[in-house]
Design a protein around this motif. Structure first.
Motif: not given
Length: 298
Positions: A144-160
């Motif tokens: 868990s760092n800034a790069l990880a959080a940025q990578g996990c935005t795709a998870l949210g976009r898939e559920l949008a």
């Protein structure tokens, strides 16, 4: 390294939700990759790009899915890995299935006492590790760092637009930070911590500031379902997980996923979700498998 993205979103009929007018969906991130399931791939991908083939040193407990995923990535992509493991007493015990798989995948395991582990981000501890292991890229606990959080935005976009609430079990907060940022306005993210201490809200906020420069998305934590702490369980939780497996044919990972599903069932019963709500549980991993059964995935 060919992740299956987007991961499937499957609706399941579960009486614990249906009786309250709530629809339950499973976001099957456990199917993203056989060796790097779910949020582990999402959190590691950008970090590994930055590492560019150098040895990765990271941290975790005896049952850390993150250590296991990092070791697997090292085997698959051909870079070295070092796992700094909490608990020096473990150095003289047989390895559990998670740590055994890490070792089989080529990870060097370095056990440290719990006091040292708590200070793992301090300059003194980091300098000692760098002196011992040389030119390594340090990735924090849980990835868990800034790069990880940025990578996990795709998870949210898939559920949008697909659900009203997206819920995930939390250990270090990186997945929740990115998930919330990727969702559409009107959707909310719910984190279910698997460890106590009340520190995760601050961690998620910090990660979002570092990753996005600001708070991002609508998110909250439900902290009542730690069941005694990380990697701990109770007969009640085990019985619940066994029942869910029998009803839906889904092997339920106990450290994270069981607590998430139990929490969502309890919240539905309490009326926390409006009738007609669509709730997604992010399935972030699979149960540990004995090492001798893993040869088929090599």
């Amino acid at each position: 390294m060919r992740p299956r993205l987007p991961s499937p979103l499957q609706e399941v009929q579960d009486e614990g939700f249906a009786r309250h007018g709530v629809r339950l969906f499973l976001k099957r991130d456990d199917l993203v990759h056989p060796d790097l399931p779910g949020n582990k791939w999402r959190k590691l991908a950008l970090n590994l790009e930055v590492a560019a083939g150098r040895t990765v040193l990271t941290f975790g407990g005896a049952y850390s899915n993150h250590l296991r995923a990092t070791a697997a990535a090292g085997r698959l992509l051909g870079f070295g890995t070092v796992g700094v493991v909490r608990g020096d007493e473990l150095a003289h015990r047989p390895l559990n299935p998670s740590l055994a798989r890490c070792a089989a995948d080529g990870m060097r395991l370095h056990f440290v006492d719990r006091t040292t582990y708590r200070a793992k981000a301090s300059p003194v501890v980091l300098e000692g590790l760098l002196s011992r292991f040389g030119d390594v890229v340090v990735v924090p606990e849980g990835g868990s760092n800034a790069l990880a959080a940025q990578g996990c935005t795709a998870l949210g976009r898939e559920l949008a637009g697909e659900v009203d609430v997206a819920a995930v079990a939390c250990g270090t907060g990186g997945t929740l930070a990115g998930l919330a940022a990727g969702l559409d306005p009107g959707q909310r993210a719910l984190g279910v911590p698997v460890v106590g201490g009340g520190f995760l809200a601050g961690e998620v906020a910090r990660l979002q500031r570092e990753a996005f420069g600001r708070p991002a998305g609508d998110w909250s934590l439900e902290e009542r379902f730690t069941f005694g702490g990380y990697a701990r369980t109770t007969p009640e939780l085990d019985a619940f997980a066994d029942g869910f497996e029998e009803r839906h044919g889904l092997p339920v990972e106990r450290v994270y996923v069981a607590k998430l599903l139990y929490a969502l069932t309890a919240l539905a019963g309490e009326g926390a979700f409006a009738r007609g709500s669509r709730v997604a549980a992010v399935i972030t991993g699979t149960p540990d498998v004995p090492l001798q059964e893993l040869s088929g995935s090599r």
